[in-house]
Write an enzyme that holds these catalytic residues in place. Structure first.
Site, PDB file in Angstrom:
ATOM      1  N   PRO A  89       4.348  12.470  16.264  1.00  0.00           N
ATOM      2  CA  PRO A  89       5.041  12.601  14.981  1.00  0.00           C
ATOM      3  C   PRO A  89       6.532  12.249  15.106  1.00  0.00           C
ATOM      4  O   PRO A  89       7.198  12.050  14.101  1.00  0.00           O
ATOM      5  CB  PRO A  89       4.878  14.077  14.618  1.00  0.00           C
ATOM      6  CG  PRO A  89       3.863  14.631  15.540  1.00  0.00           C
ATOM      7  CD  PRO A  89       3.816  13.754  16.751  1.00  0.00           C
ATOM      8  N   GLU A 116       0.797  20.356  23.268  1.00  0.00           N
ATOM      9  CA  GLU A 116       2.154  20.339  22.714  1.00  0.00           C
ATOM     10  C   GLU A 116       2.879  19.031  23.005  1.00  0.00           C
ATOM     11  O   GLU A 116       4.059  18.881  22.684  1.00  0.00           O
ATOM     12  CB  GLU A 116       2.974  21.512  23.283  1.00  0.00           C
ATOM     13  CG  GLU A 116       2.545  22.876  22.799  1.00  0.00           C
ATOM     14  CD  GLU A 116       2.522  22.993  21.281  1.00  0.00           C
ATOM     15  OE1 GLU A 116       3.539  22.675  20.648  1.00  0.00           O
ATOM     16  OE2 GLU A 116       1.485  23.397  20.739  1.00  0.00           O
ATOM     17  N   ARG A 154      -8.072  -5.752  11.031  1.00  0.00           N
ATOM     18  CA  ARG A 154      -8.454  -6.517   9.828  1.00  0.00           C
ATOM     19  C   ARG A 154      -7.473  -7.632   9.502  1.00  0.00           C
ATOM     20  O   ARG A 154      -7.751  -8.491   8.681  1.00  0.00           O
ATOM     21  CB  ARG A 154      -8.721  -5.602   8.635  1.00  0.00           C
ATOM     22  CG  ARG A 154      -7.550  -4.874   8.081  1.00  0.00           C
ATOM     23  CD  ARG A 154      -8.002  -3.960   6.960  1.00  0.00           C
ATOM     24  NE  ARG A 154      -8.402  -4.682   5.758  1.00  0.00           N
ATOM     25  CZ  ARG A 154      -7.545  -5.241   4.918  1.00  0.00           C
ATOM     26  NH1 ARG A 154      -6.251  -5.194   5.149  1.00  0.00           N
ATOM     27  NH2 ARG A 154      -7.971  -5.860   3.834  1.00  0.00           N
ATOM     28  N   ASP A 169      -4.139  -8.128  -0.261  1.00  0.00           N
ATOM     29  CA  ASP A 169      -4.105  -6.695  -0.031  1.00  0.00           C
ATOM     30  C   ASP A 169      -3.050  -5.987  -0.810  1.00  0.00           C
ATOM     31  O   ASP A 169      -1.963  -6.518  -0.999  1.00  0.00           O
ATOM     32  CB  ASP A 169      -3.638  -6.442   1.406  1.00  0.00           C
ATOM     33  CG  ASP A 169      -4.742  -6.305   2.334  1.00  0.00           C
ATOM     34  OD1 ASP A 169      -5.853  -6.234   1.872  1.00  0.00           O
ATOM     35  OD2 ASP A 169      -4.448  -6.293   3.532  1.00  0.00           O
TER      36      ASP A 169
HETATM   37  N1  ADE Z   1       0.085  12.866  16.995  1.00  0.00           N
HETATM   38  C1  ADE Z   1       0.188  13.990  16.259  1.00  0.00           C
HETATM   39  N2  ADE Z   1       0.611  13.733  15.013  1.00  0.00           N
HETATM   40  C2  ADE Z   1       0.787  12.379  14.939  1.00  0.00           C
HETATM   41  C3  ADE Z   1       1.222  11.507  13.918  1.00  0.00           C
HETATM   42  N3  ADE Z   1       1.576  11.943  12.712  1.00  0.00           N
HETATM   43  N4  ADE Z   1       1.282  10.194  14.205  1.00  0.00           N
HETATM   44  C4  ADE Z   1       0.952   9.733  15.425  1.00  0.00           C
HETATM   45  N5  ADE Z   1       0.547  10.513  16.423  1.00  0.00           N
HETATM   46  C5  ADE Z   1       0.453  11.827  16.188  1.00  0.00           C
END
Ligand code: ADE
Length: 247
Positions: A89, A116, A154, A169
């Site tokens: 994230p 984690e 794709r 697209d």
């Molecule tokens: N691992 C955990 N959450 C993630 C996300 N939002 N994007 C990519 N990998 C992740």
């Protein structure tokens, strides 16, 4: 294109064997290979995670097994100049533009973290780029890798039968997609917009462009600023807005 994945859950990637990605694999347009850090564990318990130094909740993926798996994947792809992408994230947000750039690469190794996260020294030494698929936290990077593989695949030549379908697209054009209809012409009292039955391609294109511009203006106005719009498009958008305000 070669996709390598460093994952504790290689079975998840069976999901890509269906539909368009499945056919691309069968046709050898893409190849997917997994390396499991557990196979590179250094103790008899096959440990891949441990408690974080400094305390705190959860577990962290250990550097040794990850490095072993990454080195094996890099070696397998060394002729294809692989990029190592860590999914988390904290990464930059993946989008259609990025997918187009990735589709030009020969091989990508995705590193899917669990728990984690992973030991920072692996990010420093082995990872080229860090990417996220959205502002939410998944239980691991596997689904993110699958999303990215699906989006990139794709776009590869020959994967989607009708190349126009990729060009038209939603988002490839920088706009949201216009509404689509198929048979029957009347469904539960709702009929297909007449212009689509007219066979007049210029009018159909205008209708679709106007509908795309209008939907983008309503739902994602941020996208309108990112793209140059010619006079015809601006006139169609103005028509849409006028009809929207004074139905
Ligand atoms: N691992 C955990 N959450 C993630 C996300 N939002 N994007 C990519 N990998 C992740």
């Amino acid at each position: 294109m070669q996709f390598g994945i460093i994952t504790l859950f290689p079975e998840m990637f069976q999901g890509l064997n269906s539909g368009v990605t499945g056919r691309a694999i069968q046709d050898k347009l893409v190849a997917i290979n997994c390396w499991n850090p557990r196979d590179f564990a250094e103790d008899k318990h096959k440990s891949v995670d441990d408690k974080p130094y400094g305390g705190g909740p959860g577990m962290v993926m250990m550097p040794g097994p990850l490095q072993g798996a990454i080195h094996a994947a890099k070696k397998a792809y060394e002729a294809h100049d692989p990029t190592v992408i860590y999914l988390s994230p904290q990464g930059r947000c993946f989008d259609q533009e990025t997918a187009k750039e990735f589709a030009d690469r020969k091989s990508i190794i995705f590193l899917a973290g669990r728990y984690e996260g992973i030991d920072e020294r692996i990010i420093e030494r082995e990872v080229d780029e860090e990417w996220s698929i959205g502002n939410y936290v998944l239980t691991g990077g596997e689904l993110a890798a699958m999303v990215m593989i699906d989006v990139i695949t794709r776009l590869l030549p020959g994967v989607v039968g009708d190349e126009n379908s990729v060009l038209e697209d939603s988002l490839t054009s920088g706009l949201l997609k216009y509404p689509q209809y198929t048979r029957p012409e009347n469904f539960a009292g709702a009929s297909v917009p007449e212009v689509l039955l007219s066979g007049n391609h210029k009018q159909i294109n205008n209708w679709r462009t106007k509908a795309s511009l209008g939907k983008t203006w309503l739902r994602r106005p941020d996208l309108l600023y990112k793209k140059y719009h010619n006079k015809e498009e601006l006139a169609l958008l103005a028509e849409f807005i006028e009809e929207f305000i004074k139905p």
